[in-house]
Design a protein around this motif. Sequence first.
Motif, PDB file in Angstrom:
ATOM      1  N   ILE A 179      71.402   4.334  23.103  1.00 52.73           N
ATOM      2  CA  ILE A 179      70.154   3.909  22.481  1.00 52.73           C
ATOM      3  C   ILE A 179      70.133   4.428  21.049  1.00 52.73           C
ATOM      4  O   ILE A 179      70.204   5.637  20.809  1.00 52.73           O
ATOM      5  N   GLN A 180      70.059   3.511  20.080  1.00 53.53           N
ATOM      6  CA  GLN A 180      70.037   3.911  18.670  1.00 53.53           C
ATOM      7  C   GLN A 180      68.799   4.739  18.368  1.00 53.53           C
ATOM      8  O   GLN A 180      67.745   4.576  19.004  1.00 53.53           O
ATOM      9  N   ASP A 181      68.904   5.615  17.377  1.00 55.36           N
ATOM     10  CA  ASP A 181      67.817   6.539  17.064  1.00 55.36           C
ATOM     11  C   ASP A 181      66.543   5.804  16.658  1.00 55.36           C
ATOM     12  O   ASP A 181      66.581   4.731  16.048  1.00 55.36           O
ATOM     13  N   GLY A 182      65.427   6.414  17.015  1.00 54.93           N
ATOM     14  CA  GLY A 182      64.119   5.955  16.559  1.00 54.93           C
ATOM     15  C   GLY A 182      63.534   4.776  17.298  1.00 54.93           C
ATOM     16  O   GLY A 182      62.470   4.278  16.911  1.00 54.93           O
ATOM     17  N   LEU A 183      64.158   4.310  18.371  1.00 58.77           N
ATOM     18  CA  LEU A 183      63.667   3.118  19.068  1.00 58.77           C
ATOM     19  C   LEU A 183      62.543   3.455  20.042  1.00 58.77           C
ATOM     20  O   LEU A 183      62.396   4.586  20.498  1.00 58.77           O
ATOM     21  N   ILE A 184      61.768   2.428  20.379  1.00 56.32           N
ATOM     22  CA  ILE A 184      60.705   2.524  21.377  1.00 56.32           C
ATOM     23  C   ILE A 184      61.065   1.597  22.533  1.00 56.32           C
ATOM     24  O   ILE A 184      61.315   0.404  22.329  1.00 56.32           O
ATOM     25  N   ILE A 185      61.095   2.151  23.737  1.00 57.43           N
ATOM     26  CA  ILE A 185      61.407   1.381  24.945  1.00 57.43           C
ATOM     27  C   ILE A 185      60.163   1.384  25.819  1.00 57.43           C
ATOM     28  O   ILE A 185      59.689   2.439  26.249  1.00 57.43           O
ATOM     29  N   GLY A 186      59.625   0.195  26.076  1.00 60.59           N
ATOM     30  CA  GLY A 186      58.401   0.094  26.860  1.00 60.59           C
ATOM     31  C   GLY A 186      58.598   0.494  28.304  1.00 60.59           C
ATOM     32  O   GLY A 186      59.710   0.457  28.847  1.00 60.59           O
ATOM     33  N   SER A 187      57.515   0.877  28.940  1.00 60.90           N
ATOM     34  CA  SER A 187      57.555   1.274  30.355  1.00 60.90           C
ATOM     35  C   SER A 187      58.110   0.156  31.230  1.00 60.90           C
ATOM     36  O   SER A 187      58.041  -1.024  30.889  1.00 60.90           O
ATOM     37  N   ASN A 188      58.679   0.574  32.365  1.00 57.72           N
ATOM     38  CA  ASN A 188      59.199  -0.352  33.378  1.00 57.72           C
ATOM     39  C   ASN A 188      60.378  -1.191  32.882  1.00 57.72           C
ATOM     40  O   ASN A 188      60.610  -2.297  33.377  1.00 57.72           O
ATOM     41  N   SER A 189      61.116  -0.665  31.923  1.00 58.61           N
ATOM     42  CA  SER A 189      62.271  -1.383  31.388  1.00 58.61           C
ATOM     43  C   SER A 189      63.561  -0.908  32.049  1.00 58.61           C
ATOM     44  O   SER A 189      63.664   0.225  32.525  1.00 58.61           O
ATOM     45  N   VAL A 190      64.558  -1.793  32.044  1.00 57.31           N
ATOM     46  CA  VAL A 190      65.879  -1.498  32.607  1.00 57.31           C
ATOM     47  C   VAL A 190      66.924  -1.821  31.549  1.00 57.31           C
ATOM     48  O   VAL A 190      66.948  -2.929  31.001  1.00 57.31           O
ATOM     49  N   ILE A 191      67.789  -0.859  31.269  1.00 54.14           N
ATOM     50  CA  ILE A 191      68.897  -1.049  30.336  1.00 54.14           C
ATOM     51  C   ILE A 191      70.183  -0.892  31.128  1.00 54.14           C
ATOM     52  O   ILE A 191      70.418   0.146  31.757  1.00 54.14           O
ATOM     53  N   ALA A 192      71.014  -1.915  31.112  1.00 55.75           N
ATOM     54  CA  ALA A 192      72.216  -1.934  31.945  1.00 55.75           C
ATOM     55  C   ALA A 192      73.266  -0.948  31.437  1.00 55.75           C
ATOM     56  O   ALA A 192      73.269  -0.548  30.268  1.00 55.75           O
ATOM     57  N   SER A 193      74.185  -0.608  32.323  1.00 56.29           N
ATOM     58  CA  SER A 193      75.299   0.264  31.971  1.00 56.29           C
ATOM     59  C   SER A 193      76.097  -0.305  30.803  1.00 56.29           C
ATOM     60  O   SER A 193      76.236  -1.528  30.675  1.00 56.29           O
ATOM     61  N   ASN A 194      76.603   0.590  29.959  1.00 58.01           N
ATOM     62  CA  ASN A 194      77.477   0.246  28.832  1.00 58.01           C
ATOM     63  C   ASN A 194      76.796  -0.581  27.745  1.00 58.01           C
ATOM     64  O   ASN A 194      77.472  -1.132  26.871  1.00 58.01           O
ATOM     65  N   SER A 195      75.488  -0.677  27.783  1.00 61.71           N
ATOM     66  CA  SER A 195      74.772  -1.431  26.754  1.00 61.71           C
ATOM     67  C   SER A 195      74.606  -0.606  25.485  1.00 61.71           C
ATOM     68  O   SER A 195      74.565   0.631  25.517  1.00 61.71           O
ATOM     69  N   LEU A 196      74.498  -1.303  24.357  1.00 65.37           N
ATOM     70  CA  LEU A 196      74.199  -0.680  23.074  1.00 65.37           C
ATOM     71  C   LEU A 196      72.904  -1.293  22.566  1.00 65.37           C
ATOM     72  O   LEU A 196      72.865  -2.467  22.190  1.00 65.37           O
ATOM     73  N   LEU A 197      71.848  -0.503  22.581  1.00 68.22           N
ATOM     74  CA  LEU A 197      70.525  -1.001  22.209  1.00 68.22           C
ATOM     75  C   LEU A 197      70.212  -0.611  20.771  1.00 68.22           C
ATOM     76  O   LEU A 197      70.253   0.572  20.407  1.00 68.22           O
ATOM     77  N   ARG A 198      69.860  -1.625  19.935  1.00 64.87           N
ATOM     78  CA  ARG A 198      69.548  -1.395  18.525  1.00 64.87           C
ATOM     79  C   ARG A 198      68.182  -1.926  18.136  1.00 64.87           C
ATOM     80  O   ARG A 198      67.827  -1.923  16.961  1.00 64.87           O
TER      81      ARG A 198
END
Length: 216
Positions: A179-198
């Motif tokens: 997860i890149q710095d400074g991001l906001i991830i809303g409740s009840n979210s799912v991020i899959a394995s090996n993902s790069l979130l920007r």
Amino acid sequence: MADTKRKQKLLIVGAGGHAVSCIDVVEQQGVYDILGLVGLPEEVGKKVLGYEVLGTDQDLPYLNQYAEAALIAVGQIKTIAPRREIAIQLLELGFTVPVVVSPHAYVSEHAQLGAGTIVMHGAIINANVRIGNFAIINSKALLEHDVQVGEFCHVSTMASINGSCRVGDNCFIGSQACIQDGLIIGSNSVIASNSLLRKNLSEGSSFVGHNNSKND
């Protein structure tokens, strides 16, 4: 003289694969004596790493006579519902829900961990991190400075949450996700394995793969 201080008895609630890892962390921490496990009806009587499955969640009021503390060791991938239901039951029965931290993890003295949270082997939790109740910070996960993680979140093995990110409640972050710095991830979210979130994620999102810069 030997230390004769009595250790608290601890129930492990769950008897599957995640319970195996939790038992090892509890043993390594050396703070609690494990009374036994609570599992499904078909698991009662079997042993997990030498500890007996003593009953089901229906037996928790009885088992509370013999164990003051309890740790939820039910995994969290598809839904947090079972963990939340167990947490409510444990609190209503008056169990202590301790923070359990592996001695092989690093937790900054400037971090705050919520009740019922477990930090597993090799995890790194840096300064000013805030973690809510009943979270799982799995083996070798990294939470950088000023990260906030809500309650009932599972940060999986080797996942990295970079500085100043905010993760809502009930989120699942898969193994080796970044997860890149400074991001906001809303409740009840799912991020899959090996993902790069920007980019930020809205509440209830599911994300897999890579995406563009958060500034795009």
